[in-house]
Scaffold this motif. Sequence first.
Motif, PDB file in Angstrom:
ATOM      1  N   MET A   1       0.836  -1.180   0.000  1.00 14.97           N
ATOM      2  CA  MET A   1       0.000   0.000   0.000  1.00 14.97           C
ATOM      3  C   MET A   1       0.881   1.243   0.000  1.00 14.97           C
ATOM      4  N   LYS A   2       0.548   2.173  -0.871  1.00 22.36           N
ATOM      5  CA  LYS A   2       1.301   3.409  -0.990  1.00 22.36           C
ATOM      6  C   LYS A   2       0.854   4.399   0.091  1.00 22.36           C
ATOM      7  N   VAL A   3       1.784   5.274   0.505  1.00 21.31           N
ATOM      8  CA  VAL A   3       1.458   6.314   1.502  1.00 21.31           C
ATOM      9  C   VAL A   3       0.598   7.378   0.844  1.00 21.31           C
ATOM     10  N   ILE A   4       0.986   7.852  -0.338  1.00 18.56           N
ATOM     11  CA  ILE A   4       0.203   8.848  -1.071  1.00 18.56           C
ATOM     12  C   ILE A   4      -0.221   8.211  -2.376  1.00 18.56           C
ATOM     13  N   ASP A   5      -1.522   8.181  -2.632  1.00 15.34           N
ATOM     14  CA  ASP A   5      -2.016   7.576  -3.877  1.00 15.34           C
ATOM     15  C   ASP A   5      -1.944   8.584  -5.012  1.00 15.34           C
ATOM     16  N   GLN A   6      -2.422   8.200  -6.208  1.00 18.73           N
ATOM     17  CA  GLN A   6      -2.322   9.065  -7.384  1.00 18.73           C
ATOM     18  C   GLN A   6      -3.271  10.259  -7.334  1.00 18.73           C
ATOM     19  N   ASN A   7      -4.267  10.272  -6.448  1.00 20.10           N
ATOM     20  CA  ASN A   7      -5.153  11.422  -6.279  1.00 20.10           C
ATOM     21  C   ASN A   7      -4.619  12.420  -5.232  1.00 20.10           C
TER      22      ASN A   7
ATOM     23  N   ARG B   1      -3.946  11.741  -1.988  1.00 12.70           N
ATOM     24  CA  ARG B   1      -4.510  11.504  -0.654  1.00 12.70           C
ATOM     25  C   ARG B   1      -3.547  10.679   0.163  1.00 12.70           C
ATOM     26  N   LEU B   2      -3.510  11.018   1.457  1.00 17.56           N
ATOM     27  CA  LEU B   2      -2.665  10.309   2.395  1.00 17.56           C
ATOM     28  C   LEU B   2      -3.388   9.044   2.833  1.00 17.56           C
ATOM     29  N   PHE B   3      -2.781   7.877   2.586  1.00 14.69           N
ATOM     30  CA  PHE B   3      -3.364   6.559   2.851  1.00 14.69           C
ATOM     31  C   PHE B   3      -4.729   6.405   2.186  1.00 14.69           C
ATOM     32  N   GLY B   4      -4.962   7.174   1.112  1.00 12.82           N
ATOM     33  CA  GLY B   4      -6.200   7.072   0.352  1.00 12.82           C
ATOM     34  C   GLY B   4      -7.408   7.668   1.048  1.00 12.82           C
ATOM     35  N   LYS B   5      -7.222   8.406   2.150  1.00  9.18           N
ATOM     36  CA  LYS B   5      -8.364   8.911   2.910  1.00  9.18           C
ATOM     37  C   LYS B   5      -8.432  10.441   2.987  1.00  9.18           C
ATOM     38  N   ILE B   6      -7.314  11.130   3.201  1.00  7.45           N
ATOM     39  CA  ILE B   6      -7.345  12.586   3.400  1.00  7.45           C
ATOM     40  C   ILE B   6      -6.359  13.247   2.450  1.00  7.45           C
TER      41      ILE B   6
END
Length: 166
Positions: A1-7, A9-14
């Motif tokens: 799992m990446k820390v920052i996704d391509q959008n 977001r941090l962990f996909g949440k914020i």
Amino acid sequence: MKVIDQNGRLFGKISVIDLLVVAVVIVLAAALHFKSGQTHTGITVTEQPITFQLRVRGVRSYVVDAIRVGDGLYDQNYSSGGRALGEITDIQVERDPGTTMAYLNDGTVALIDTDDTVDLLITVEGQGLLNGKSYSVNRVYDLAVNSARAYYTRTSQFTGTVASIR
């Protein structure tokens, strides 16, 4: 799992930008709280009672009758901070008849007696600051011996010279 996704977001949440905005608001709130909690180290200046006397020359009798003890004294041309310069506490007749300045034909100036006038010494008590040798009534009105100005009360108007300051 990446820390920052391509959008972003941090962990996909914020969002990272939202996190930065929240951090800045928290830092500003902490700084404001710290600043308002400090003791103020500025100098506190208190006003002192100042008594000064005005010498008024060549005043007509109807003006003398209009000047009363207890009246507030104001300056016609200079701001005194929206308040009276002080309260008139004493009125003394210095000379009867009064004097006025006259320009003589030889180019000199002399004080001559005039009928229907008197010379007054008006004592005024006010509040102000004493800073070394200077006096400031109501913190903004500079007062000096031998300064001639136009003064008024609620019922009279006259020109006076500051004779003394205590």
